[in-house]
Write an enzyme that holds these catalytic residues in place. Structure first.
Site, mmCIF file in Angstrom:
data_model
loop_
_atom_site.group_PDB
_atom_site.id
_atom_site.type_symbol
_atom_site.label_atom_id
_atom_site.label_comp_id
_atom_site.label_asym_id
_atom_site.label_seq_id
_atom_site.Cartn_x
_atom_site.Cartn_y
_atom_site.Cartn_z
ATOM 1 C CG HIS A 91 -13.298 -5.940 0.796
ATOM 2 N ND1 HIS A 91 -14.506 -6.240 0.236
ATOM 3 C CD2 HIS A 91 -12.578 -5.372 -0.210
ATOM 4 C CE1 HIS A 91 -14.525 -5.864 -1.034
ATOM 5 N NE2 HIS A 91 -13.354 -5.320 -1.321
ATOM 6 C CD GLU A 93 -17.958 -1.904 -5.335
ATOM 7 O OE1 GLU A 93 -17.716 -2.987 -5.892
ATOM 8 O OE2 GLU A 93 -17.060 -1.108 -4.989
ATOM 9 C CG ASP A 152 -12.623 -1.739 -1.794
ATOM 10 O OD1 ASP A 152 -12.259 -2.883 -2.091
ATOM 11 O OD2 ASP A 152 -13.411 -1.084 -2.501
HETATM 12 ZN ZN LIG Z 1 -12.972 -4.550 -3.239
#
Ligand SMILES: [Zn+2]
Length: 347
Positions: free
Chosen positions: A20, A208, A286
């Site tokens: 990710h 999230e 991320d």
């Molecule tokens: Zn993400």
């Protein structure tokens, strides 16, 4: 060497799997400065760049603040050469942090907007550049094509169709990201179900900036085998049970969650509670450049701030590899190589 440095060395020495990491959130500040200086483009003043494209300590920990960085970054995608260079550098930076397998997410719509490129051509540039950089840096890279919840479903449908045509170019999955706080995923469900039915893997950002029901929706309606973040799943035990039953994997990104206000502080992150609940979690970055982090640093946070034992971290790296979207034989080879290297890593 300080104690802290020696500890980071330990985490750097571990072979890593990052499932990710967004291309658009991983651009080097030095390269952005160079682009801003060298071109006749109305780009942001290089002095103010850090605050425009990276989360600062004084920034509010909010979704709008975090997403505002991507809006600035879109202005940089001015030429094929720039997109190719940015892609190559992301792979190079991952390899430098001892990432041995990377699933790089990229958002074709974001890359086309500034200069009016076609979705197909930017996808081809990213595929080719990622492949070359992977060979040069001896890291295995696959691609996940991402669409945003806050953009038109029609665009997502187009992007998913183009991804399906490019499976031989290293695209292994499709994903949904963007503003979960304000936008639902209902309109995207048929698009992702169709991709899944045609053999494409699906990973959805959910739980999230929205609640646990979004995780349920991603698993049942959008056919996600992995969830980006999903940290709010613990709010609904029934969804935890569903994820366990389905073997859903969770791509957890600690610093990102603190910077967008999902948790007030890293110390409050439910990583260990998710693990205790029997969820298949692993650690990822991320947006390393926007967040100012490395995966080594995230591993250190998990162990030294959240109390994850090193042996558990090593197991989690293997779990990330099991959840990856490689073909079965390639996945077996990755797992064998990781097991051998992790066994050698002290203590
Ligand atoms: Zn993400």
């Amino acid at each position: 060497m300080t104690r802290l440095d020696s500890h980071l060395d330990l985490y750097q020495s571990l072979p890593k799997v990052d499932l990710h990491r967004h291309l658009e959130g991983s651009l080097r500040l030095s390269t952005l400065r160079e682009i801003a200086r060298s071109r006749e483009y109305p780009l942001p003043d290089t002095g103010s760049l850090p605050s425009l494209v990276q989360v600062q300590p004084q920034d509010p920990p909010t979704v709008p603040n975090f997403l505002s960085k991507f809006q600035i970054l879109r202005q940089f995608y001015r030429s094929p050469q720039i997109i190719q260079r940015l892609t190559e550098e992301v792979v190079e930076d991952a390899a430098a942090d001892n990432v041995v397998y990377l699933e790089l997410h990229f958002t074709p719509v974001a890359l086309t907007r500034q200069s009016g490129f076609s979705l197909a051509e930017v996808m081809d540039w990213v595929c080719a550049s990622a492949r070359e950089a992977a060979t040069r840096n001896q890291v295995t890279v696959r691609l996940i094509v991402s669409a945003n919840r806050h953009e038109e479903p029609m665009l997502a449908a187009e992007v998913v169709d183009l991804a399906l045509e490019r499976r031989r170019q290293g695209i292994v999955g499709v994903g949904l990201a963007g503003n979960e706080a304000d936008f639902g995923a209902e309109a995207f469900a048929p698009i992702f179900r169709r991709a899944h039915a045609r053999g494409m893997q699906v990973t959805i950002h959910a739980g999230e900036w929205g609640g646990a029901d979004n995780v349920r929706q991603a698993i049942t309606d959008l056919k996600a085998s992995r969830i980006g973040h999903g940290v709010r799943i613990l709010e609904e035990p029934v969804v935890v049970a569903l994820a366990r039953e389905m073997g859903t994997a969770f791509e957890v990104c600690l610093t990102s969650n603190a910077q967008t206000g999902v948790v007030a502080r890293i110390e409050d992150h439910p990583l260990m509670a998710m693990l205790e609940a029997g969820l298949d979690i692993s650690l990822h970055t991320d947006d390393p450049a926007i967040s100012g982090i490395t995966l080594s640093g995230e591993y250190r946070l998990a162990c030294e701030t959240l109390g994850m034992p090193l042996a558990t971290l090593k197991e989690r790296i293997l779990c990330a590899a099991r959840a990856c979207y490689l073909e079965a034989s390639e996945k077996d080879a990755l797992l064998t190589s990781l097991r051998a290297t992790l066994d050698e890593t002290s203590p």
